[in-house]
Scaffold this motif. Structure first.
Motif, PDB file in Angstrom:
ATOM      1  N   SER A  51      -5.161  -0.546  -4.078  1.00  0.00           N
ATOM      2  CA  SER A  51      -3.767  -0.599  -4.531  1.00  0.00           C
ATOM      3  C   SER A  51      -3.620   0.043  -5.901  1.00  0.00           C
ATOM      4  O   SER A  51      -2.613   0.708  -6.188  1.00  0.00           O
ATOM      5  N   ALA A 227       2.937   4.876   4.083  1.00  0.00           N
ATOM      6  CA  ALA A 227       2.729   3.471   3.742  1.00  0.00           C
ATOM      7  C   ALA A 227       2.104   2.700   4.899  1.00  0.00           C
ATOM      8  O   ALA A 227       1.173   1.901   4.699  1.00  0.00           O
ATOM      9  N   LEU A 228       2.585   2.933   6.123  1.00  0.00           N
ATOM     10  CA  LEU A 228       2.038   2.205   7.263  1.00  0.00           C
ATOM     11  C   LEU A 228       0.616   2.657   7.578  1.00  0.00           C
ATOM     12  O   LEU A 228      -0.239   1.837   7.954  1.00  0.00           O
ATOM     13  N   ASN A 230      -1.509   3.624   5.352  1.00  0.00           N
ATOM     14  CA  ASN A 230      -2.330   2.984   4.316  1.00  0.00           C
ATOM     15  C   ASN A 230      -2.466   1.490   4.552  1.00  0.00           C
ATOM     16  O   ASN A 230      -3.539   0.906   4.338  1.00  0.00           O
ATOM     17  N   LEU A 231      -1.385   0.854   4.987  1.00  0.00           N
ATOM     18  CA  LEU A 231      -1.398  -0.578   5.258  1.00  0.00           C
ATOM     19  C   LEU A 231      -2.506  -0.937   6.238  1.00  0.00           C
ATOM     20  O   LEU A 231      -3.295  -1.864   6.000  1.00  0.00           O
ATOM     21  N   THR A 234      -6.324   0.447   5.051  1.00  0.00           N
ATOM     22  CA  THR A 234      -6.934  -0.334   3.973  1.00  0.00           C
ATOM     23  C   THR A 234      -7.613  -1.582   4.513  1.00  0.00           C
ATOM     24  O   THR A 234      -8.688  -1.983   4.041  1.00  0.00           O
ATOM     25  N   SER A 235      -7.007  -2.202   5.516  1.00  0.00           N
ATOM     26  CA  SER A 235      -7.563  -3.435   6.080  1.00  0.00           C
ATOM     27  C   SER A 235      -8.651  -3.181   7.117  1.00  0.00           C
ATOM     28  O   SER A 235      -9.390  -4.110   7.452  1.00  0.00           O
ATOM     29  N   ALA A 375       2.314  -1.298   0.186  1.00  0.00           N
ATOM     30  CA  ALA A 375       1.603  -1.495   1.451  1.00  0.00           C
ATOM     31  C   ALA A 375       0.151  -1.885   1.227  1.00  0.00           C
ATOM     32  O   ALA A 375      -0.380  -2.774   1.895  1.00  0.00           O
ATOM     33  N   SER A 376      -0.503  -1.219   0.279  1.00  0.00           N
ATOM     34  CA  SER A 376      -1.908  -1.533   0.038  1.00  0.00           C
ATOM     35  C   SER A 376      -2.074  -2.912  -0.593  1.00  0.00           C
ATOM     36  O   SER A 376      -3.047  -3.616  -0.315  1.00  0.00           O
ATOM     37  N   ALA A 378      -0.002  -5.416   0.000  1.00  0.00           N
ATOM     38  CA  ALA A 378       0.270  -6.350   1.092  1.00  0.00           C
ATOM     39  C   ALA A 378      -0.883  -6.405   2.082  1.00  0.00           C
ATOM     40  O   ALA A 378      -1.134  -7.448   2.699  1.00  0.00           O
ATOM     41  N   SER A 379      -1.604  -5.300   2.213  1.00  0.00           N
ATOM     42  CA  SER A 379      -2.666  -5.222   3.207  1.00  0.00           C
ATOM     43  C   SER A 379      -3.732  -6.281   2.992  1.00  0.00           C
ATOM     44  O   SER A 379      -4.126  -6.998   3.919  1.00  0.00           O
ATOM     45  N   VAL A 397      -1.279  -7.746   9.912  1.00  0.00           N
ATOM     46  CA  VAL A 397      -1.160  -6.393   9.368  1.00  0.00           C
ATOM     47  C   VAL A 397      -0.391  -5.496  10.328  1.00  0.00           C
ATOM     48  O   VAL A 397       0.508  -4.742   9.928  1.00  0.00           O
TER      49      VAL A 397
END
Length: 424
Positions: A51, A227-228, A230-231, A234-235, A375-376, A378-379, A397
């Motif tokens: 993030s 954003a999606l 990355n969301l 990242t996870s 997004a990151s 929140a991930s 996610v």
């Protein structure tokens, strides 16, 4: 007709930069969450380093764009490589002394490179004709195909071998990539923007640009696509490793034999690298023909197709946590990002004048990477702090994608219908 000889030369340089310098991004994204998990006192903060990279990119987007507008693309790209090298050095030091705040500072500085890399695609369009513009952008993005192979392999090879402290070697390798790769920019040939005369048109204000329908929809679709992607990405390493350790994911016979001597945790960390490699390949491999598809079917169609594929990625991910689900979902995620983001970039590049370039492109990347930052952040929270297991976190996610896909799809549909209602 415009001669695209210079544009093609610049594309060659930018493709090479995307391949060599761009390799650092899958490297730091792959190990950032795992290193954060190692240093953070709270597992909900595991993805905070990623993030911070995106936050650094967001904060530096407007200054870097203004710097390029004044001093030229070459100077801006050297600045980005310097930021990447310094950020990697600080991150390595943070890992060496086991300091999470220092590691986060290094990640923030790495964002300067990520911001500068984001302008490779716009630089490809600077000297290109209208006919070649979409192809130029697409070809430069295709350079990421090599970085998808180089980055994860370098991360796996250097995470332990160059230092007794896990992941320090990866950041040392990133420093070297920036120092060597930046030499490419001596060969780029993009004129500096001319200094405007006092009576020259200043162009639209940022608000006027942003409220132009075509620009607004391009920015929304770029934000949502990036954003999606990355969301979920990242996870992914955390989900693959977490589901493997918890026993919710089983190794197929081939992998079970290959990693017979490894611990379960180490085996799934290596497999997470393969999943990320497949994802990044899918992000950039289609770029060889995305520009042709845009020219043939229209940019709105390709952006819409990208959003549909992003939705399909979430559906596959929600069907289970077997390795096949991870691989297929992440490949679809990369393909959807490619169509959505390259299409939105092409839409934006044709919607503003040259003297508005620095203002609009900086604003666009500020907003795009602002969305990616959220997004990151929140991930990690969704993955580690939603539900009581990695499976439930991974599901959270992917469910989070739904409202944003609806927003971007609705905006794109509105633009298409609005154009059809206008008199010929």
């Amino acid at each position: 007709m415009i001669d695209d000889t210079r544009a093609r030369r610049n594309v060659y340089v930018l493709v090479a930069a995307q391949a060599i310098l761009g390799a650092q991004m899958p490297m730091v994204f792959l190990v950032g969450g795992l290193a954060g998990q190692q240093l953070a006192t709270n597992v909900c903060l595991a993805t905070l380093p990623i993030s911070m990279i995106v936050l650094g990119s967001m904060l530096s987007a407007t200054p870097v764009s203004a710097f390029m507008q004044r001093y030229g693309r070459r100077a801006g790209f050297f600045l980005g490589a310097a930021g990447g090298a310094v950020g990697a050095g600080v991150s390595a030091w943070g890992l060496f002394i086991a300091s999470f705040p220092v590691f986060l500072l290094g990640s923030l500085l790495t964002g300067i490179y990520m911001s500068a890399q984001g302008f490779y695609r716009f630089a490809a369009a600077d000297t290109a004709s209208d006919e070649y513009r979409a192809k130029a952008i697409s070809y430069v993005m295709a350079g990421g195909l090599a970085s998808a192979i180089i980055g994860p392999q370098l991360a796996s090879a250097t995470s332990i071998s160059l230092s007794a402290v896990p992941f320090v070697g990866t950041y040392v390798a990133v420093m070297l990539l920036n120092l060597v790769g930046s030499l490419l920019f001596f060969f780029i040939n993009i004129p500096k923007p001319p200094v405007p005369e006092k009576d020259a048109p200043h162009g639209r204000t940022r608000w006027e640009l942003l409220t132009t329908p075509r620009i607004a929809v391009a920015v929304i679709c770029a934000m949502v696509s990036y954003a999606l992607m990355n969301l979920v990405m990242t996870s992914t390493p955390l989900a693959v490793v977490g589901c493997g350790i918890s026993g919710d994911t089983e190794l197929p016979p081939f992998f079970a034999d290959a990693f017979a001597g490894e611990s379960t945790s180490d085996a799934f960390k290596i497999i997470a690298g393969f999943v990320v490699t497949g994802h990044v390949l899918a992000m950039f491999a289609p770029s060889f023909f995305t520009g042709h598809l845009i020219n043939r079917f229209g940019v709105e169609t390709i952006v819409g197709l990208g959003l549909v594929i992003l939705g399909a990625a979430g559906i596959v991910a929600l069907q289970g946590v077997e390795l096949s689900n991870f691989f297929i979902a992440l490949v679809l995620l990369g393909l959807g990002w490619n169509f959505g983001f390259i299409g939105a970039t092409t839409m934006l590049a044709s919607a503003h004048a040259p003297h508005e370039r620095g203002r609009m492109q900086g604003l666009n990347d500020l907003l795009v990477f602002g969305g990616v930052t959220v997004a990151s952040l929140a991930s990690g929270g969704l993955m580690n702090c939603s539900g009581g297991s990695p499976v439930e976190g991974w599901a959270a996610v992917n469910y989070a994608m739904i409202p944003f896909l609806m927003l971007a799809g609705g905006a794109l549909l509105w633009l298409v219908l609005r154009r059809e209602r206008q008199p010929a």
